[in-house]
Design a protein around this motif. Structure first.
Motif, PDB file in Angstrom:
ATOM      1  N   THR A 203     -29.303 -27.071 -87.417  1.00  0.00           N
ATOM      2  CA  THR A 203     -30.420 -27.790 -86.810  1.00  0.00           C
ATOM      3  C   THR A 203     -31.316 -28.289 -87.926  1.00  0.00           C
ATOM      4  O   THR A 203     -31.687 -27.520 -88.817  1.00  0.00           O
ATOM      5  CB  THR A 203     -31.232 -26.877 -85.867  1.00  0.00           C
ATOM      6  N   VAL A 204     -31.656 -29.559 -87.875  1.00  0.00           N
ATOM      7  CA  VAL A 204     -32.573 -30.140 -88.849  1.00  0.00           C
ATOM      8  C   VAL A 204     -33.987 -29.882 -88.324  1.00  0.00           C
ATOM      9  O   VAL A 204     -34.313 -30.254 -87.198  1.00  0.00           O
ATOM     10  CB  VAL A 204     -32.322 -31.651 -89.009  1.00  0.00           C
ATOM     11  N   VAL A 205     -34.817 -29.231 -89.139  1.00  0.00           N
ATOM     12  CA  VAL A 205     -36.195 -28.937 -88.751  1.00  0.00           C
ATOM     13  C   VAL A 205     -37.116 -29.892 -89.507  1.00  0.00           C
ATOM     14  O   VAL A 205     -37.187 -29.861 -90.736  1.00  0.00           O
ATOM     15  CB  VAL A 205     -36.572 -27.472 -89.048  1.00  0.00           C
ATOM     16  N   LEU A 206     -37.811 -30.743 -88.741  1.00  0.00           N
ATOM     17  CA  LEU A 206     -38.737 -31.725 -89.300  1.00  0.00           C
ATOM     18  C   LEU A 206     -40.152 -31.353 -88.893  1.00  0.00           C
ATOM     19  O   LEU A 206     -40.371 -30.908 -87.767  1.00  0.00           O
ATOM     20  CB  LEU A 206     -38.414 -33.122 -88.780  1.00  0.00           C
ATOM     21  N   CYS A 207     -41.092 -31.591 -89.770  1.00  0.00           N
ATOM     22  CA  CYS A 207     -42.453 -31.138 -89.515  1.00  0.00           C
ATOM     23  C   CYS A 207     -43.480 -32.152 -90.014  1.00  0.00           C
ATOM     24  O   CYS A 207     -43.309 -32.755 -91.074  1.00  0.00           O
ATOM     25  CB  CYS A 207     -42.647 -29.808 -90.233  1.00  0.00           C
ATOM     26  N   SER A 208     -44.535 -32.295 -89.246  1.00  0.00           N
ATOM     27  CA  SER A 208     -45.690 -33.075 -89.671  1.00  0.00           C
ATOM     28  C   SER A 208     -46.290 -32.411 -90.916  1.00  0.00           C
ATOM     29  O   SER A 208     -46.233 -31.189 -91.064  1.00  0.00           O
ATOM     30  CB  SER A 208     -46.728 -33.088 -88.548  1.00  0.00           C
ATOM     31  N   PRO A 209     -46.911 -33.200 -91.785  1.00  0.00           N
ATOM     32  CA  PRO A 209     -47.558 -32.605 -92.957  1.00  0.00           C
ATOM     33  C   PRO A 209     -48.853 -31.846 -92.639  1.00  0.00           C
ATOM     34  O   PRO A 209     -49.402 -31.169 -93.515  1.00  0.00           O
ATOM     35  CB  PRO A 209     -47.835 -33.803 -93.863  1.00  0.00           C
ATOM     36  N   ALA A 210     -49.351 -31.923 -91.416  1.00  0.00           N
ATOM     37  CA  ALA A 210     -50.601 -31.234 -91.061  1.00  0.00           C
ATOM     38  C   ALA A 210     -50.421 -29.716 -91.189  1.00  0.00           C
ATOM     39  O   ALA A 210     -49.371 -29.164 -90.841  1.00  0.00           O
ATOM     40  CB  ALA A 210     -51.018 -31.594 -89.636  1.00  0.00           C
ATOM     41  N   GLN A 211     -51.454 -29.060 -91.670  1.00  0.00           N
ATOM     42  CA  GLN A 211     -51.428 -27.607 -91.905  1.00  0.00           C
ATOM     43  C   GLN A 211     -50.997 -26.838 -90.658  1.00  0.00           C
ATOM     44  O   GLN A 211     -50.177 -25.931 -90.736  1.00  0.00           O
ATOM     45  CB  GLN A 211     -52.815 -27.135 -92.376  1.00  0.00           C
ATOM     46  N   ARG A 212     -51.534 -27.170 -89.495  1.00  0.00           N
ATOM     47  CA  ARG A 212     -51.214 -26.428 -88.268  1.00  0.00           C
ATOM     48  C   ARG A 212     -49.735 -26.548 -87.906  1.00  0.00           C
ATOM     49  O   ARG A 212     -49.146 -25.611 -87.384  1.00  0.00           O
ATOM     50  CB  ARG A 212     -52.114 -26.869 -87.120  1.00  0.00           C
ATOM     51  N   CYS A 213     -49.121 -27.681 -88.203  1.00  0.00           N
ATOM     52  CA  CYS A 213     -47.685 -27.857 -87.940  1.00  0.00           C
ATOM     53  C   CYS A 213     -46.858 -27.085 -88.965  1.00  0.00           C
ATOM     54  O   CYS A 213     -45.865 -26.436 -88.608  1.00  0.00           O
ATOM     55  CB  CYS A 213     -47.319 -29.335 -87.969  1.00  0.00           C
ATOM     56  N   ARG A 214     -47.270 -27.146 -90.217  1.00  0.00           N
ATOM     57  CA  ARG A 214     -46.531 -26.401 -91.259  1.00  0.00           C
ATOM     58  C   ARG A 214     -46.566 -24.899 -90.977  1.00  0.00           C
ATOM     59  O   ARG A 214     -45.561 -24.209 -91.145  1.00  0.00           O
ATOM     60  CB  ARG A 214     -47.098 -26.718 -92.642  1.00  0.00           C
ATOM     61  N   GLU A 215     -47.711 -24.401 -90.524  1.00  0.00           N
ATOM     62  CA  GLU A 215     -47.809 -22.978 -90.203  1.00  0.00           C
ATOM     63  C   GLU A 215     -46.956 -22.624 -88.981  1.00  0.00           C
ATOM     64  O   GLU A 215     -46.348 -21.557 -88.933  1.00  0.00           O
ATOM     65  CB  GLU A 215     -49.266 -22.580 -89.957  1.00  0.00           C
ATOM     66  N   THR A 216     -46.912 -23.519 -88.009  1.00  0.00           N
ATOM     67  CA  THR A 216     -46.083 -23.287 -86.823  1.00  0.00           C
ATOM     68  C   THR A 216     -44.609 -23.234 -87.234  1.00  0.00           C
ATOM     69  O   THR A 216     -43.883 -22.306 -86.858  1.00  0.00           O
ATOM     70  CB  THR A 216     -46.324 -24.396 -85.773  1.00  0.00           C
ATOM     71  N   ALA A 217     -44.157 -24.204 -88.017  1.00  0.00           N
ATOM     72  CA  ALA A 217     -42.757 -24.244 -88.472  1.00  0.00           C
ATOM     73  C   ALA A 217     -42.421 -23.057 -89.372  1.00  0.00           C
ATOM     74  O   ALA A 217     -41.300 -22.549 -89.345  1.00  0.00           O
ATOM     75  CB  ALA A 217     -42.492 -25.553 -89.203  1.00  0.00           C
ATOM     76  N   ALA A 218     -43.389 -22.593 -90.154  1.00  0.00           N
ATOM     77  CA  ALA A 218     -43.152 -21.463 -91.057  1.00  0.00           C
ATOM     78  C   ALA A 218     -42.792 -20.199 -90.287  1.00  0.00           C
ATOM     79  O   ALA A 218     -42.049 -19.353 -90.799  1.00  0.00           O
ATOM     80  CB  ALA A 218     -44.383 -21.231 -91.933  1.00  0.00           C
TER      81      ALA A 218
END
Length: 157
Positions: A49-64
């Motif tokens: 699965t390719v995981v793509l994420c917005s550069p916004a901090q809240r998205c990076r923390e969610t993906a992390a």
């Protein structure tokens, strides 16, 4: 694309220390909800699965939260930023990630707009709650791809 999985970032603080929207971090509840959804996703995501994420901090923390469980690499994509548009996201996905299962960690209203467009629904119907996942599956009918809702999951369910 085989499957498109949309994950809206979990609950974030109202204002960041810097005052910039893109720097808003997850709240305590947001971190808890992200971990809950990451656990569910890690149980069900296809191995590739390719995981793509917005550069916004809240998205990076969610993906992390997901990356911490299954070591899935997360690719930060500018086209998923707060200032992007649903049209741009659709174009980029079609050109770079077709025929792949893709998990997108992003924002409203773009996630809702993309979902309603893919499902052929009225644009105003696309509300994706904070922290929730909408999993769309592709069905090929002849040469035409259509999408249907495979599942919708919220952190408190």
């Amino acid at each position: 694309m085989a499957d498109l999985i949309f994950w809206r970032h979990a609950e974030a603080e109202d204002v960041s220390a810097s005052g910039r929207d893109t720097d808003r971090a997850l709240t305590k509840r947001g971190r808890k909800d992200a971990a809950r959804m990451a656990k569910w996703l890690s149980d069900y995501l296809p191995a590739v699965t390719v995981v793509l994420c917005s550069p916004a901090q809240r998205c990076r923390e969610t993906a992390a939260a997901l990356s911490a469980l299954n070591q899935a690499p997360v690719k930060i994509e500018e086209f998923l930023s707060v200032d992007s548009s649903a049209e741009r996201i659709a174009r980029e996905l079609a050109s770079k990630y077709s025929a792949k299962t893709v998990l997108i960690v992003g924002h409203q209203p773009n996630l809702g707009l993309l979902i309603t467009k893919l499902l052929g629904m009225h644009q105003s119907a696309g509300v994706v709650k904070k922290g929730s996942v909408w999993w769309l599956r592709q069905r090929l009918v002849g040469n035409d791809a259509t999408y249907y809702v495979h599942t919708v999951r919220q952190p408190d369910s």
